[in-house]
Design a protein around this motif. Sequence first.
Motif, PDB file in Angstrom:
ATOM      1  N   THR A 137     -20.847 -51.979 -51.325  1.00  0.00           N
ATOM      2  CA  THR A 137     -22.077 -52.254 -52.073  1.00  0.00           C
ATOM      3  C   THR A 137     -22.207 -51.341 -53.283  1.00  0.00           C
ATOM      4  O   THR A 137     -22.574 -51.788 -54.376  1.00  0.00           O
ATOM      5  CB  THR A 137     -23.307 -52.077 -51.159  1.00  0.00           C
ATOM      6  OG1 THR A 137     -23.158 -52.892 -50.001  1.00  0.00           O
ATOM      7  CG2 THR A 137     -24.583 -52.465 -51.888  1.00  0.00           C
ATOM      8  N   SER A 138     -21.919 -50.046 -53.108  1.00  0.00           N
ATOM      9  CA  SER A 138     -22.032 -49.118 -54.229  1.00  0.00           C
ATOM     10  C   SER A 138     -21.016 -49.458 -55.309  1.00  0.00           C
ATOM     11  O   SER A 138     -21.321 -49.389 -56.505  1.00  0.00           O
ATOM     12  CB  SER A 138     -21.854 -47.675 -53.742  1.00  0.00           C
ATOM     13  OG  SER A 138     -20.602 -47.492 -53.117  1.00  0.00           O
ATOM     14  N   ARG A 139     -19.799 -49.833 -54.905  1.00  0.00           N
ATOM     15  CA  ARG A 139     -18.786 -50.230 -55.893  1.00  0.00           C
ATOM     16  C   ARG A 139     -19.237 -51.470 -56.656  1.00  0.00           C
ATOM     17  O   ARG A 139     -19.051 -51.563 -57.873  1.00  0.00           O
ATOM     18  CB  ARG A 139     -17.445 -50.494 -55.185  1.00  0.00           C
ATOM     19  CG  ARG A 139     -16.294 -50.777 -56.134  1.00  0.00           C
ATOM     20  CD  ARG A 139     -14.980 -50.871 -55.388  1.00  0.00           C
ATOM     21  NE  ARG A 139     -14.910 -52.067 -54.535  1.00  0.00           N
ATOM     22  CZ  ARG A 139     -13.867 -52.346 -53.747  1.00  0.00           C
ATOM     23  NH1 ARG A 139     -12.851 -51.501 -53.676  1.00  0.00           N
ATOM     24  NH2 ARG A 139     -13.869 -53.444 -53.007  1.00  0.00           N
ATOM     25  N   TRP A 140     -19.867 -52.411 -55.951  1.00  0.00           N
ATOM     26  CA  TRP A 140     -20.370 -53.623 -56.600  1.00  0.00           C
ATOM     27  C   TRP A 140     -21.473 -53.298 -57.600  1.00  0.00           C
ATOM     28  O   TRP A 140     -21.469 -53.805 -58.725  1.00  0.00           O
ATOM     29  CB  TRP A 140     -20.896 -54.580 -55.529  1.00  0.00           C
ATOM     30  CG  TRP A 140     -21.633 -55.762 -56.100  1.00  0.00           C
ATOM     31  CD1 TRP A 140     -21.075 -56.884 -56.658  1.00  0.00           C
ATOM     32  CD2 TRP A 140     -23.050 -55.928 -56.177  1.00  0.00           C
ATOM     33  NE1 TRP A 140     -22.060 -57.736 -57.083  1.00  0.00           N
ATOM     34  CE2 TRP A 140     -23.288 -57.180 -56.799  1.00  0.00           C
ATOM     35  CE3 TRP A 140     -24.136 -55.161 -55.776  1.00  0.00           C
ATOM     36  CZ2 TRP A 140     -24.571 -57.663 -57.029  1.00  0.00           C
ATOM     37  CZ3 TRP A 140     -25.407 -55.631 -56.003  1.00  0.00           C
ATOM     38  CH2 TRP A 140     -25.627 -56.864 -56.621  1.00  0.00           C
ATOM     39  N   MET A 141     -22.431 -52.453 -57.206  1.00  0.00           N
ATOM     40  CA  MET A 141     -23.536 -52.107 -58.101  1.00  0.00           C
ATOM     41  C   MET A 141     -23.039 -51.429 -59.372  1.00  0.00           C
ATOM     42  O   MET A 141     -23.426 -51.789 -60.488  1.00  0.00           O
ATOM     43  CB  MET A 141     -24.540 -51.204 -57.382  1.00  0.00           C
ATOM     44  CG  MET A 141     -25.298 -51.875 -56.257  1.00  0.00           C
ATOM     45  SD  MET A 141     -26.444 -50.741 -55.436  1.00  0.00           S
ATOM     46  CE  MET A 141     -27.669 -50.526 -56.721  1.00  0.00           C
ATOM     47  N   LEU A 142     -22.160 -50.439 -59.216  1.00  0.00           N
ATOM     48  CA  LEU A 142     -21.652 -49.710 -60.374  1.00  0.00           C
ATOM     49  C   LEU A 142     -20.754 -50.604 -61.230  1.00  0.00           C
ATOM     50  O   LEU A 142     -20.786 -50.523 -62.469  1.00  0.00           O
ATOM     51  CB  LEU A 142     -20.876 -48.475 -59.916  1.00  0.00           C
ATOM     52  CG  LEU A 142     -21.715 -47.397 -59.220  1.00  0.00           C
ATOM     53  CD1 LEU A 142     -20.823 -46.346 -58.580  1.00  0.00           C
ATOM     54  CD2 LEU A 142     -22.671 -46.735 -60.206  1.00  0.00           C
ATOM     55  N   PRO A 154     -25.105 -46.513 -75.245  1.00  0.00           N
ATOM     56  CA  PRO A 154     -25.903 -45.391 -74.726  1.00  0.00           C
ATOM     57  C   PRO A 154     -26.820 -45.812 -73.587  1.00  0.00           C
ATOM     58  O   PRO A 154     -26.965 -45.097 -72.597  1.00  0.00           O
ATOM     59  CB  PRO A 154     -26.704 -44.935 -75.955  1.00  0.00           C
ATOM     60  CG  PRO A 154     -25.903 -45.395 -77.129  1.00  0.00           C
ATOM     61  CD  PRO A 154     -25.268 -46.681 -76.704  1.00  0.00           C
ATOM     62  N   MET A 155     -27.448 -46.993 -73.732  1.00  0.00           N
ATOM     63  CA  MET A 155     -28.309 -47.485 -72.664  1.00  0.00           C
ATOM     64  C   MET A 155     -27.499 -47.813 -71.422  1.00  0.00           C
ATOM     65  O   MET A 155     -27.951 -47.616 -70.295  1.00  0.00           O
ATOM     66  CB  MET A 155     -29.088 -48.718 -73.137  1.00  0.00           C
ATOM     67  CG  MET A 155     -30.217 -48.386 -74.083  1.00  0.00           C
ATOM     68  SD  MET A 155     -31.447 -47.288 -73.309  1.00  0.00           S
ATOM     69  CE  MET A 155     -32.401 -46.804 -74.746  1.00  0.00           C
ATOM     70  N   GLY A 156     -26.272 -48.303 -71.629  1.00  0.00           N
ATOM     71  CA  GLY A 156     -25.405 -48.585 -70.490  1.00  0.00           C
ATOM     72  C   GLY A 156     -25.041 -47.328 -69.736  1.00  0.00           C
ATOM     73  O   GLY A 156     -25.020 -47.306 -68.501  1.00  0.00           O
ATOM     74  N   ILE A 163     -28.110 -45.460 -61.765  1.00  0.00           N
ATOM     75  CA  ILE A 163     -27.645 -46.275 -60.646  1.00  0.00           C
ATOM     76  C   ILE A 163     -26.820 -45.408 -59.695  1.00  0.00           C
ATOM     77  O   ILE A 163     -26.942 -45.503 -58.465  1.00  0.00           O
ATOM     78  CB  ILE A 163     -26.815 -47.473 -61.145  1.00  0.00           C
ATOM     79  CG1 ILE A 163     -27.717 -48.552 -61.739  1.00  0.00           C
ATOM     80  CG2 ILE A 163     -25.977 -48.065 -60.019  1.00  0.00           C
ATOM     81  CD1 ILE A 163     -28.555 -49.306 -60.721  1.00  0.00           C
ATOM     82  N   ARG A 164     -25.988 -44.522 -60.261  1.00  0.00           N
ATOM     83  CA  ARG A 164     -25.194 -43.630 -59.405  1.00  0.00           C
ATOM     84  C   ARG A 164     -26.074 -42.648 -58.645  1.00  0.00           C
ATOM     85  O   ARG A 164     -25.767 -42.293 -57.502  1.00  0.00           O
ATOM     86  CB  ARG A 164     -24.141 -42.899 -60.233  1.00  0.00           C
ATOM     87  CG  ARG A 164     -22.919 -43.761 -60.503  1.00  0.00           C
ATOM     88  CD  ARG A 164     -21.765 -42.996 -61.127  1.00  0.00           C
ATOM     89  NE  ARG A 164     -22.015 -42.712 -62.532  1.00  0.00           N
ATOM     90  CZ  ARG A 164     -22.161 -41.501 -63.033  1.00  0.00           C
ATOM     91  NH1 ARG A 164     -22.101 -40.440 -62.234  1.00  0.00           N
ATOM     92  NH2 ARG A 164     -22.369 -41.324 -64.304  1.00  0.00           N
ATOM     93  N   GLN A 165     -27.158 -42.190 -59.275  1.00  0.00           N
ATOM     94  CA  GLN A 165     -28.084 -41.331 -58.554  1.00  0.00           C
ATOM     95  C   GLN A 165     -28.679 -42.075 -57.353  1.00  0.00           C
ATOM     96  O   GLN A 165     -28.807 -41.526 -56.257  1.00  0.00           O
ATOM     97  CB  GLN A 165     -29.213 -40.864 -59.479  1.00  0.00           C
ATOM     98  CG  GLN A 165     -28.760 -40.008 -60.651  1.00  0.00           C
ATOM     99  CD  GLN A 165     -28.030 -38.761 -60.211  1.00  0.00           C
ATOM    100  OE1 GLN A 165     -28.511 -38.007 -59.369  1.00  0.00           O
ATOM    101  NE2 GLN A 165     -26.852 -38.529 -60.777  1.00  0.00           N
ATOM    102  N   PHE A 166     -29.037 -43.356 -57.562  1.00  0.00           N
ATOM    103  CA  PHE A 166     -29.587 -44.174 -56.480  1.00  0.00           C
ATOM    104  C   PHE A 166     -28.539 -44.399 -55.395  1.00  0.00           C
ATOM    105  O   PHE A 166     -28.827 -44.270 -54.200  1.00  0.00           O
ATOM    106  CB  PHE A 166     -30.065 -45.521 -57.050  1.00  0.00           C
ATOM    107  CG  PHE A 166     -30.520 -46.502 -56.004  1.00  0.00           C
ATOM    108  CD1 PHE A 166     -31.763 -46.376 -55.407  1.00  0.00           C
ATOM    109  CD2 PHE A 166     -29.696 -47.546 -55.606  1.00  0.00           C
ATOM    110  CE1 PHE A 166     -32.193 -47.268 -54.437  1.00  0.00           C
ATOM    111  CE2 PHE A 166     -30.099 -48.449 -54.639  1.00  0.00           C
ATOM    112  CZ  PHE A 166     -31.349 -48.310 -54.050  1.00  0.00           C
ATOM    113  N   VAL A 167     -27.320 -44.730 -55.816  1.00  0.00           N
ATOM    114  CA  VAL A 167     -26.231 -44.968 -54.862  1.00  0.00           C
ATOM    115  C   VAL A 167     -25.967 -43.728 -54.022  1.00  0.00           C
ATOM    116  O   VAL A 167     -25.812 -43.801 -52.791  1.00  0.00           O
ATOM    117  CB  VAL A 167     -24.964 -45.408 -55.617  1.00  0.00           C
ATOM    118  CG1 VAL A 167     -23.729 -45.299 -54.730  1.00  0.00           C
ATOM    119  CG2 VAL A 167     -25.111 -46.839 -56.127  1.00  0.00           C
TER     120      VAL A 167
END
Length: 604
Positions: A137-142, A154-156, A163-167
Amino acid sequence: MADQQGSKASEIPKHPDPQAFARDMAEISEHAQKLFSDFLSRQASGQGAVPFGDPLNVSEAFLDMTAKMMSNPAKVMEAQFNLWQEYMALWQNAAQRWLGQDTEPLVQPDKHDMRFRDEMWQQNEVYDFIKQSYLLTSRWMLGLVHDVEGDDSPMGRKADFYIRQFVDAMAPTNFVMTNPQVLRTAIESNGESLLHGLENMLADLERGKGQLRITMTDEDAFKVGENIVTTPGKVIHQNRLMQLIQYSPSTESVYKRPLLIIPPWINKFYILDLREKNSFVRWAVAQGHTVFMISWINPDESYRDTQFDDYLNQGPIEALSVIEKATGETSVNAIGYCLGGTLLGMTLAWLQAKGQADRIASATHFTTMLDFSEPGELGVFIDPTALDHLEEEMFERGYLDGAEMATTFNMLRSNDLIWSFVVNNYLMGKEPFPFDLLYWNSDSTRMPAAMHSFYLRKCYLENALREPGAVVLDGVPLDLTKIKTPAYFLSSREDHIAPWVSTFRGSHLYGGPVRFVLAASGHIAGVINPPAANKYCHWIGTSRSKNPETWLAAAKEVPGSWWPDWAKWIDKHGDGQVPAREPGSGGLKPIEDAPGQYVKIRAV
């Protein structure tokens, strides 16, 4: 037989006394209620309240990402379909394991990921399923963020970072019921580990006055000047911003040209002098250098209007004059670490413009950015909106709180510097291990508002230092391209704070001879790598390419520390040998023993 039974009995955890356990819980409950009431009172009075809004401008990054997703629904559907297929494969894999068949995992944690090192994550089918489900799931989100935003937006980068902090926060290792080690410890201790963990958390909340300030090490195990920061020397000069330390020699003769070290004021200098075995200062003294160290003040609100100009004039420029009085030498070799290296670059350009370039004969830069075009993950914290908010807070207080700076750096390695301690201290109920590096890391410093605003805007936001004349210090336009001073740049390949590709580009701004060396590991371990430890390699290249990857491809990998390479390089700039110099022998009366008082001022 009786001995065997006695041995087995000793392995069974003892149940706590019910009355003592109830009393402990009552005391903790009362303590927690008081902390919570104090926290609510502060919020009601406006003290410590978190302002409404989005100070880091995260919402704009996610709105941008959402808009791009909506404009390309096919890509999103493809990503969702791929995740569904991976889940189906995982279910099939898990079913085969439950039936006793051998299977290969669909996904494995990174070899450096220590979260899943407990054997239960591999041996137990349920925990293995939880682990692989999280990793998929984390690999999919990132991956989805990367596919939608690309590499350069920059926004990306901001969306990817948060997202990584959330993961990282959602990892199963961070929860009692999905961490086998935590659950096992809780059962074996009959819940006492969780009780101790609650005590630790409440103590950290109290220490942070309502905000969670995670204890990373046993802070009572260290005392500056006693069991860390112990290289002998004297404070020979001080002003409002710094104390200047001269270290006592350990050789009969020394290089004629002194060595001045300019550390960053974002951290305290003693990362270069932690213990005897890893002290760069002690090692440099043993190589025959007369070492001088700037020890910056830990400023309070009275330094609100202190400028970057002040750090230049009351730092290296004043230190050069003091060193001349102490040794009679009009020229030094200089080292600048991180922000101290950025200041060193500015100092070289300032001296060049003043016709005084010979006052620094050679310049060594440790993990220093001069070109901020690729600032790494720190860049996600700095955009016009976020900086406006930060300046508002800084000028209201007069400084940037050291704890906020520490949190920012810790977020760059959240699994190692946040969540590992949440698990150890709060879920396992353990006390943090005494570790000198983490003691230094928690000894945070404040930043004067005016100075830090200038630094963030001119360097990070505008990247003005690389442009001739775009930065003016003390009335002097700075031009790095006119610097002819021989320079040694040391960078670290895994540096998240000063990415090596950025430091590499900065090294090409100078107009004189430059030696660039790349160390393995990160911002600290790549630099603090004594030869005796025989750890981490480094790369030395002769390629003149301005492309960092081309340079690295042609560079030679050398085992062990880079310190000996620097020693050979600096030897050419030592200007011969003279009898060893004792602090105070040059007519300047010592003020106090090293490490002095400034380094002992802690940010509360």
